[in-house]
Design a protein around this motif. Structure first.
Motif, PDB file in Angstrom:
ATOM      1  N   GLY A  25      39.530  35.141  29.756  1.00 48.98           N
ATOM      2  CA  GLY A  25      40.181  35.268  31.058  1.00 48.98           C
ATOM      3  C   GLY A  25      39.680  34.168  31.965  1.00 48.98           C
ATOM      4  O   GLY A  25      39.828  32.985  31.656  1.00 48.98           O
ATOM      5  N   ARG A  26      39.067  34.548  33.086  1.00 45.68           N
ATOM      6  CA  ARG A  26      38.538  33.550  34.016  1.00 45.68           C
ATOM      7  C   ARG A  26      37.205  33.039  33.487  1.00 45.68           C
ATOM      8  O   ARG A  26      36.164  33.668  33.646  1.00 45.68           O
ATOM      9  CB  ARG A  26      38.345  34.163  35.401  1.00 45.68           C
ATOM     10  CG  ARG A  26      37.734  33.189  36.402  1.00 45.68           C
ATOM     11  CD  ARG A  26      37.616  33.809  37.773  1.00 45.68           C
ATOM     12  NE  ARG A  26      36.767  32.983  38.633  1.00 45.68           N
ATOM     13  CZ  ARG A  26      35.529  33.266  38.984  1.00 45.68           C
ATOM     14  NH1 ARG A  26      34.970  34.385  38.562  1.00 45.68           N
ATOM     15  NH2 ARG A  26      34.831  32.463  39.766  1.00 45.68           N
TER      16      ARG A  26
ATOM     17  N   THR B  10      46.146  36.472  32.587  1.00 43.69           N
ATOM     18  CA  THR B  10      45.728  35.404  33.490  1.00 43.69           C
ATOM     19  C   THR B  10      46.014  34.041  32.878  1.00 43.69           C
ATOM     20  O   THR B  10      45.914  33.861  31.655  1.00 43.69           O
ATOM     21  CB  THR B  10      44.230  35.543  33.834  1.00 43.69           C
ATOM     22  OG1 THR B  10      43.872  34.558  34.812  1.00 43.69           O
ATOM     23  CG2 THR B  10      43.348  35.410  32.611  1.00 43.69           C
TER      24      THR B  10
ATOM     25  N   ARG C 261      44.829  29.347  39.455  1.00 47.71           N
ATOM     26  CA  ARG C 261      45.013  30.395  38.456  1.00 47.71           C
ATOM     27  C   ARG C 261      45.978  31.450  38.987  1.00 47.71           C
ATOM     28  O   ARG C 261      45.966  31.786  40.179  1.00 47.71           O
ATOM     29  CB  ARG C 261      43.671  31.031  38.100  1.00 47.71           C
ATOM     30  CG  ARG C 261      43.741  32.136  37.054  1.00 47.71           C
ATOM     31  CD  ARG C 261      42.339  32.576  36.634  1.00 47.71           C
ATOM     32  NE  ARG C 261      41.667  31.536  35.872  1.00 47.71           N
ATOM     33  CZ  ARG C 261      41.798  31.379  34.557  1.00 47.71           C
ATOM     34  NH1 ARG C 261      42.593  32.196  33.862  1.00 47.71           N
ATOM     35  NH2 ARG C 261      41.143  30.434  33.925  1.00 47.71           N
TER      36      ARG C 261
ATOM     37  N   THR D 115      47.111  35.444  38.099  1.00 50.54           N
ATOM     38  CA  THR D 115      46.644  36.614  37.358  1.00 50.54           C
ATOM     39  C   THR D 115      47.487  37.837  37.705  1.00 50.54           C
ATOM     40  O   THR D 115      47.734  38.110  38.882  1.00 50.54           O
ATOM     41  CB  THR D 115      45.170  36.926  37.686  1.00 50.54           C
ATOM     42  OG1 THR D 115      44.373  35.784  37.380  1.00 50.54           O
ATOM     43  CG2 THR D 115      44.681  38.123  36.885  1.00 50.54           C
TER      44      THR D 115
END
Length: 203
Positions: free
Chosen positions: A65-66, A161, A170, A172
């Motif tokens: 993800g992040r 995301t 980004r 999400t």
């Protein structure tokens, strides 16, 4: 397989596929590693996460993800700043005070990946052993847990995301299973966020 059912995919699917791609492209010494994700005050169990190491030095993560988009050099102790301005660093495990959730002893040479929160402040992302590569089947039990067990975070919420603007920003989407609404979060360079409520149909 997961993408074909319109649910996206977990690290247990994405990381092995990425390993296969790297091998086909001619990279040598491609390892599938086990990561222990950090939550609250401890690291998770073995095989909590799957990530990739290339050439015994370059750490890649395609399913968290992040996280960092550019490979991290695990032999460097210096902060490594990503395109979005967020620094990461890798340090020996003994510099971290937290224990693992399953109480198992750490493998000799284990490392911790950290993400910078603000100036002089860091948060652990995950711990991993760079020396031991695994086959995909080693993650089977945790894969089943995260897909079906009510205690899994993925059974409590879903998340999609995507880096945008070449990694500077980004987008999400997150929501809860069974809900007809979700939240779109746009993160701009510098960390500023903007949230928008959507129906799952519109998303």
């Amino acid at each position: 397989q997961g993408c074909g059912r319109w649910r996206g995919a977990l690290c247990y699917e994405l990381a092995p596929l990425f390993c296969e791609l790297l091998v086909q492209l001619g990279f040598l010494d491609v390892r599938l590693l086990s990561g222990r994700c950090f939550a609250k005050d401890r690291f998770g169990p073995e095989f909590d996460h799957a990530l990739v190491l290339v050439g015994g030095r370059h750490l890649l993560d395609v399913g968290f993800g992040r996280v960092f988009l550019e490979p991290l050099d695990i032999q460097s102790l210096s902060p490594q700043v990503q395109l979005d301005g967020v620094p990461y660093k890798v340090t020996p495990l003994e510099e971290c005070e937290w224990k693992s959730a399953d109480g198992e002893p750490w493998a000799l040479g284990s490392l911790v990946c950290w993400r910078g929160k603000d100036e002089d402040s860091w948060e652990p992302v995950f711990a991993f052993d760079p020396e031991h590569g695994y086959q995909r089947d080693a993650f089977k039990s945790m894969f089943e847990f995260h897909q079906h067990d009510p205690a899994s975070i993925f059974m409590k919420r879903w998340l999609c995301t995507l880096p945008t603007d070449g990694g500077l920003s980004r987008a999400t989407l997150k929501g809860t299973p069974g809900s007809t609404s979700c939240t779109l979060i746009r993160t701009a360079p510098g960390g500023m966020t903007e949230q928008q409520s959507l129906t799952t149909k519109d998303a």
